[in-house]
Scaffold this motif. Sequence first.
Motif, PDB file in Angstrom:
ATOM      1  N   SER A   1      31.098  51.696   6.078  1.00 22.46           N
ATOM      2  CA  SER A   1      29.776  51.284   6.515  1.00 22.46           C
ATOM      3  C   SER A   1      29.837  49.831   6.984  1.00 22.46           C
ATOM      4  N   GLY A   2      29.067  49.500   7.986  1.00 24.99           N
ATOM      5  CA  GLY A   2      28.982  48.105   8.413  1.00 24.99           C
ATOM      6  C   GLY A   2      28.490  47.214   7.290  1.00 24.99           C
ATOM      7  N   TRP A   3      27.600  47.765   6.458  1.00 25.94           N
ATOM      8  CA  TRP A   3      27.079  46.986   5.325  1.00 25.94           C
ATOM      9  C   TRP A   3      28.171  46.738   4.288  1.00 25.94           C
ATOM     10  N   GLN A   4      29.070  47.688   4.134  1.00 25.41           N
ATOM     11  CA  GLN A   4      30.205  47.484   3.240  1.00 25.41           C
ATOM     12  C   GLN A   4      31.122  46.400   3.803  1.00 25.41           C
ATOM     13  N   THR A   5      31.343  46.425   5.096  1.00 25.23           N
ATOM     14  CA  THR A   5      32.155  45.407   5.749  1.00 25.23           C
ATOM     15  C   THR A   5      31.534  44.027   5.538  1.00 25.23           C
ATOM     16  N   ALA A   6      30.221  43.938   5.684  1.00 28.75           N
ATOM     17  CA  ALA A   6      29.530  42.664   5.459  1.00 28.75           C
ATOM     18  C   ALA A   6      29.659  42.222   3.998  1.00 28.75           C
ATOM     19  N   ALA A   7      29.555  43.168   3.069  1.00 26.28           N
ATOM     20  CA  ALA A   7      29.676  42.831   1.648  1.00 26.28           C
ATOM     21  C   ALA A   7      31.082  42.325   1.322  1.00 26.28           C
ATOM     22  N   ILE A   8      32.088  42.934   1.918  1.00 28.58           N
ATOM     23  CA  ILE A   8      33.465  42.465   1.712  1.00 28.58           C
ATOM     24  C   ILE A   8      33.601  41.047   2.255  1.00 28.58           C
ATOM     25  N   CYS A   9      33.016  40.781   3.407  1.00 32.83           N
ATOM     26  CA  CYS A   9      33.060  39.428   3.977  1.00 32.83           C
ATOM     27  C   CYS A   9      32.387  38.421   3.045  1.00 32.83           C
ATOM     28  N   MET A  10      31.303  38.824   2.404  1.00 29.03           N
ATOM     29  CA  MET A  10      30.641  37.926   1.459  1.00 29.03           C
ATOM     30  C   MET A  10      31.582  37.574   0.326  1.00 29.03           C
ATOM     31  N   ARG A  11      32.256  38.571  -0.210  1.00 24.25           N
ATOM     32  CA  ARG A  11      33.227  38.324  -1.282  1.00 24.25           C
ATOM     33  C   ARG A  11      34.329  37.373  -0.807  1.00 24.25           C
ATOM     34  N   LEU A  12      34.876  37.644   0.372  1.00 27.15           N
ATOM     35  CA  LEU A  12      35.942  36.805   0.904  1.00 27.15           C
ATOM     36  C   LEU A  12      35.462  35.374   1.123  1.00 27.15           C
ATOM     37  N   HIS A  13      34.231  35.234   1.574  1.00 28.32           N
ATOM     38  CA  HIS A  13      33.667  33.894   1.785  1.00 28.32           C
ATOM     39  C   HIS A  13      33.539  33.139   0.461  1.00 28.32           C
ATOM     40  N   VAL A  14      32.993  33.797  -0.540  1.00 25.67           N
ATOM     41  CA  VAL A  14      32.824  33.143  -1.845  1.00 25.67           C
ATOM     42  C   VAL A  14      34.177  32.747  -2.418  1.00 25.67           C
ATOM     43  N   GLU A  15      35.138  33.662  -2.353  1.00 25.88           N
ATOM     44  CA  GLU A  15      36.463  33.368  -2.905  1.00 25.88           C
ATOM     45  C   GLU A  15      37.170  32.243  -2.166  1.00 25.88           C
ATOM     46  N   SER A  16      36.946  32.109  -0.871  1.00 24.93           N
ATOM     47  CA  SER A  16      37.646  31.078  -0.103  1.00 24.93           C
ATOM     48  C   SER A  16      36.896  29.750  -0.062  1.00 24.93           C
ATOM     49  N   SER A  17      35.691  29.707  -0.626  1.00 24.11           N
ATOM     50  CA  SER A  17      34.931  28.450  -0.617  1.00 24.11           C
ATOM     51  C   SER A  17      34.369  28.122  -1.998  1.00 24.11           C
ATOM     52  N   GLU A  18      35.090  28.554  -3.035  1.00 20.38           N
ATOM     53  CA  GLU A  18      34.638  28.304  -4.404  1.00 20.38           C
ATOM     54  C   GLU A  18      34.472  26.822  -4.715  1.00 20.38           C
ATOM     55  N   ASP A  19      35.174  25.981  -3.977  1.00 12.35           N
ATOM     56  CA  ASP A  19      35.131  24.557  -4.255  1.00 12.35           C
ATOM     57  C   ASP A  19      34.011  23.835  -3.507  1.00 12.35           C
ATOM     58  N   THR A  20      33.112  24.577  -2.860  1.00 10.66           N
ATOM     59  CA  THR A  20      32.001  23.980  -2.122  1.00 10.66           C
ATOM     60  C   THR A  20      30.724  24.089  -2.951  1.00 10.66           C
ATOM     61  N   ALA A  21      29.921  23.033  -2.930  1.00  8.34           N
ATOM     62  CA  ALA A  21      28.706  22.948  -3.751  1.00  8.34           C
ATOM     63  C   ALA A  21      27.525  23.660  -3.090  1.00  8.34           C
ATOM     64  N   THR A  22      27.744  24.908  -2.690  1.00 10.85           N
ATOM     65  CA  THR A  22      26.678  25.703  -2.093  1.00 10.85           C
ATOM     66  C   THR A  22      25.654  26.036  -3.164  1.00 10.85           C
ATOM     67  N   GLN A  23      24.375  25.858  -2.831  1.00 12.99           N
ATOM     68  CA  GLN A  23      23.314  26.128  -3.796  1.00 12.99           C
ATOM     69  C   GLN A  23      22.600  27.446  -3.536  1.00 12.99           C
ATOM     70  N   VAL A  24      22.378  27.770  -2.278  1.00 11.38           N
ATOM     71  CA  VAL A  24      21.670  29.009  -1.962  1.00 11.38           C
ATOM     72  C   VAL A  24      21.855  29.344  -0.480  1.00 11.38           C
ATOM     73  N   GLY A  25      21.957  30.623  -0.200  1.00 13.14           N
ATOM     74  CA  GLY A  25      21.994  31.071   1.184  1.00 13.14           C
ATOM     75  C   GLY A  25      20.585  31.152   1.736  1.00 13.14           C
ATOM     76  N   LEU A  26      20.426  30.810   3.004  1.00 14.02           N
ATOM     77  CA  LEU A  26      19.105  30.826   3.629  1.00 14.02           C
ATOM     78  C   LEU A  26      18.925  31.962   4.621  1.00 14.02           C
ATOM     79  N   GLY A  27      20.036  32.495   5.140  1.00 13.55           N
ATOM     80  CA  GLY A  27      19.888  33.591   6.088  1.00 13.55           C
ATOM     81  C   GLY A  27      21.139  33.849   6.900  1.00 13.55           C
ATOM     82  N   ILE A  28      21.099  34.984   7.593  1.00 14.82           N
ATOM     83  CA  ILE A  28      22.179  35.434   8.469  1.00 14.82           C
ATOM     84  C   ILE A  28      21.578  35.667   9.845  1.00 14.82           C
ATOM     85  N   ASP A  29      22.292  35.244  10.875  1.00  9.08           N
ATOM     86  CA  ASP A  29      21.859  35.468  12.254  1.00  9.08           C
ATOM     87  C   ASP A  29      22.996  36.083  13.050  1.00  9.08           C
TER      88      ASP A  29
END
Length: 148
Positions: A55-83
């Motif tokens: 599913s495209g939504w599964q692909t997007a969810a995997i990307c979210m995981r990959l993003h979090v794992e590759s940017s764990e050292d960033t002080a992100t507080q909250v996501g605001l949106g996807i475009d």
Amino acid sequence: MRFYEDLSVGDTRHSDDYQITKSEIVEFGEKYDPQPFHTDEQAAAGSTFGGLVASGWQTAAICMRLHVESSEDTATQVGLGIDDLRWHRPLRPGNSLRLRTEILNKRTSESDSSRGIVTTGHEGLNQDDDLVISYEATAMVQRWDGGE
């Protein structure tokens, strides 16, 4: 920890690879996107995809995981949106997916000086470096100086 001030437009990161399995595709499809080309190998063979695809939504969810794992050292507080979310080609059993992330824009928050707003471009690439998914994400990132 990388704060807003540590990030620069043009900074790029690459995630590790994630390999998707047939069982993951079917399980996700059955639970969240029960279309035959995600859940039934035989029916998928006769579909426009010619076989089982994530599913495209599964692909997007995997990307979210990959993003979090590759940017764990960033002080992100909250996501605001996807475009501009686009699915360019299907993700198939046995394919791998990796995420390329680039900082496209950053600005200080008008409503809270302790935060900055960062927009990143994301490209999910398969094992052949073909573009599978792309989108832009905007998030709030903590400032190291508290905005003072």
